[in-house]
Design an enzyme around this catalytic site. Sequence first.
Site, mmCIF file in Angstrom:
data_model
loop_
_atom_site.group_PDB
_atom_site.id
_atom_site.type_symbol
_atom_site.label_atom_id
_atom_site.label_comp_id
_atom_site.label_asym_id
_atom_site.label_seq_id
_atom_site.Cartn_x
_atom_site.Cartn_y
_atom_site.Cartn_z
ATOM 1 N N ASN A 9 0.849 -1.198 0.000
ATOM 2 C CA ASN A 9 0.000 0.000 0.000
ATOM 3 C C ASN A 9 0.889 1.254 0.000
ATOM 4 O OD1 ASN A 9 -1.471 2.253 1.023
ATOM 5 N ND2 ASN A 9 -3.066 0.872 1.763
ATOM 6 N N ASP A 69 -0.899 -3.883 9.705
ATOM 7 C CA ASP A 69 -2.267 -4.260 9.390
ATOM 8 C C ASP A 69 -3.167 -3.306 10.152
ATOM 9 O OD1 ASP A 69 -3.604 -6.295 7.668
ATOM 10 O OD2 ASP A 69 -4.865 -6.404 9.450
ATOM 11 N N SER A 70 -4.080 -2.693 9.425
ATOM 12 C CA SER A 70 -4.850 -1.621 10.042
ATOM 13 C C SER A 70 -6.253 -1.591 9.485
ATOM 14 C CB SER A 70 -4.137 -0.288 9.797
ATOM 15 O OG SER A 70 -3.715 -0.188 8.453
ATOM 16 N N PHE A 152 -5.678 8.742 2.779
ATOM 17 C CA PHE A 152 -6.198 7.637 1.957
ATOM 18 C C PHE A 152 -7.333 6.947 2.710
ATOM 19 C CE2 PHE A 152 -4.429 3.750 4.026
ATOM 20 C CZ PHE A 152 -3.583 4.344 4.946
ATOM 21 N N GLY A 153 -7.843 5.885 2.093
ATOM 22 C CA GLY A 153 -8.844 5.051 2.758
ATOM 23 C C GLY A 153 -10.037 5.850 3.264
ATOM 24 N N TYR A 154 -10.367 5.641 4.535
ATOM 25 C CA TYR A 154 -11.548 6.273 5.135
ATOM 26 C C TYR A 154 -11.245 7.655 5.724
ATOM 27 C CZ TYR A 154 -13.259 1.462 4.762
ATOM 28 O OH TYR A 154 -13.625 0.227 4.287
ATOM 29 N N LYS A 175 -2.171 14.716 11.096
ATOM 30 C CA LYS A 175 -2.708 13.347 11.103
ATOM 31 C C LYS A 175 -1.746 12.417 11.842
ATOM 32 C CE LYS A 175 -3.924 9.193 8.615
ATOM 33 N NZ LYS A 175 -4.058 8.382 7.404
ATOM 34 N N HIS A 180 -3.572 6.292 14.551
ATOM 35 C CA HIS A 180 -3.295 4.927 14.998
ATOM 36 C C HIS A 180 -1.898 4.475 14.555
ATOM 37 C CE1 HIS A 180 -4.998 5.351 11.090
ATOM 38 N NE2 HIS A 180 -4.903 4.076 10.770
HETATM 39 P P1 ITT Z 1 -0.954 -4.191 2.794
HETATM 40 O O1 ITT Z 1 -1.687 -5.401 3.317
HETATM 41 O O2 ITT Z 1 -0.112 -4.479 1.582
HETATM 42 O O3 ITT Z 1 -0.177 -3.502 3.864
HETATM 43 P P2 ITT Z 1 -3.635 -3.089 2.495
HETATM 44 O O4 ITT Z 1 -4.180 -1.808 1.937
HETATM 45 O O5 ITT Z 1 -4.247 -4.382 2.004
HETATM 46 O O6 ITT Z 1 -2.034 -3.102 2.294
HETATM 47 P P3 ITT Z 1 -4.720 -3.611 5.149
HETATM 48 O O7 ITT Z 1 -5.152 -4.985 4.808
HETATM 49 O O8 ITT Z 1 -4.030 -3.354 6.447
HETATM 50 O O9 ITT Z 1 -3.725 -3.003 4.049
HETATM 51 O O10 ITT Z 1 -6.009 -2.681 5.035
HETATM 52 C C1 ITT Z 1 -5.970 -1.403 5.523
HETATM 53 C C2 ITT Z 1 -7.220 -0.649 5.081
HETATM 54 O O11 ITT Z 1 -7.749 0.038 6.223
HETATM 55 C C3 ITT Z 1 -6.864 0.434 4.081
HETATM 56 O O12 ITT Z 1 -6.964 -0.027 2.754
HETATM 57 C C4 ITT Z 1 -7.870 1.519 4.419
HETATM 58 O O13 ITT Z 1 -9.097 1.219 3.806
HETATM 59 C C5 ITT Z 1 -8.016 1.372 5.934
HETATM 60 N N1 ITT Z 1 -7.044 2.236 6.645
HETATM 61 C C6 ITT Z 1 -5.961 1.829 7.366
HETATM 62 N N2 ITT Z 1 -5.279 2.881 7.836
HETATM 63 C C7 ITT Z 1 -5.925 3.978 7.402
HETATM 64 C C8 ITT Z 1 -5.690 5.358 7.531
HETATM 65 O O14 ITT Z 1 -4.620 5.826 8.165
HETATM 66 N N3 ITT Z 1 -6.564 6.177 6.955
HETATM 67 C C9 ITT Z 1 -7.624 5.734 6.291
HETATM 68 N N4 ITT Z 1 -7.915 4.445 6.080
HETATM 69 C C10 ITT Z 1 -7.059 3.562 6.642
#
Ligand code: ITT
Length: 203
Positions: A9, A69-70, A152-154, A175, A180
């Site tokens: 990611n 993992d997050s 990114f993400g949420y 941020k 987290h």
């Molecule tokens: P890797 O497994 O390769 O590290 P991934 O994107 O699949 O990449 P995860 O399985 O840990 O990673 O999923 C994390 C998801 O959680 C990520 O795609 C976002 O949707 C969300 N997320 C995690 N941290 C975040 C953040 O700081 N801000 C916003 N969304 C977040």
Amino acid sequence: MNIVLATRNKKKIEEIRRITAGMQITLFTLDDFSDCPEVEEDGKTFEENAVKKAKAVSGYTNMPALADDSGLEVYALNNAPGVFSARYAGEGSGDAANTKKLLADMSSAPDEKRGARFACCIALAFPDRTTETFLGYSEGSIGREPRGSNGFGYDPVFYPRGHKKTFAEMADEEKDSLSHRGAALKKLQEYLTTPYSPFVKGD
Ligand code: ITT
């Protein structure tokens, strides 16, 4: 110390690089080990998945590996999307689709039922198969529409507690100081610099 980042990611890589910039580590990425196999994330917890990813990459590269993992846990949704955060709207779904689904699922939730937290488990695995894990959380609430374009993400729908801006409306440093990932990496920093750490040279 040299560490391989066990994540694909790009946004996470950017944040981890930024937050660890002052630490005594040199980060490599999977771009340096392009044949490294994908790891199936089938754990029930962030910790299980992070350890699995870190161990697989450390085993393959024979170097210490750091995995993240997050995800987001929304209390009104029984802590969903949780470990399914990256694929909440279906396998291969992107950030926009996941966020849209979350807002739809939360459309009838009143303000006082919009509590949530981001969770992050950082796992550090060593070639001898031992591991260390570091957990970080960020409490907050889910907005009613996306705001901001950083992160990114949420991030566009997450308001950290006590703040009127979403993570996506904040500058990077703001941020990082509330996130987290920032909290988990701070614990890693403490581990790497405590007197009993294997990374601190004795006299
Ligand atoms: P890797 O497994 O390769 O590290 P991934 O994107 O699949 O990449 P995860 O399985 O840990 O990673 O999923 C994390 C998801 O959680 C990520 O795609 C976002 O949707 C969300 N997320 C995690 N941290 C975040 C953040 O700081 N801000 C916003 N969304 C977040």
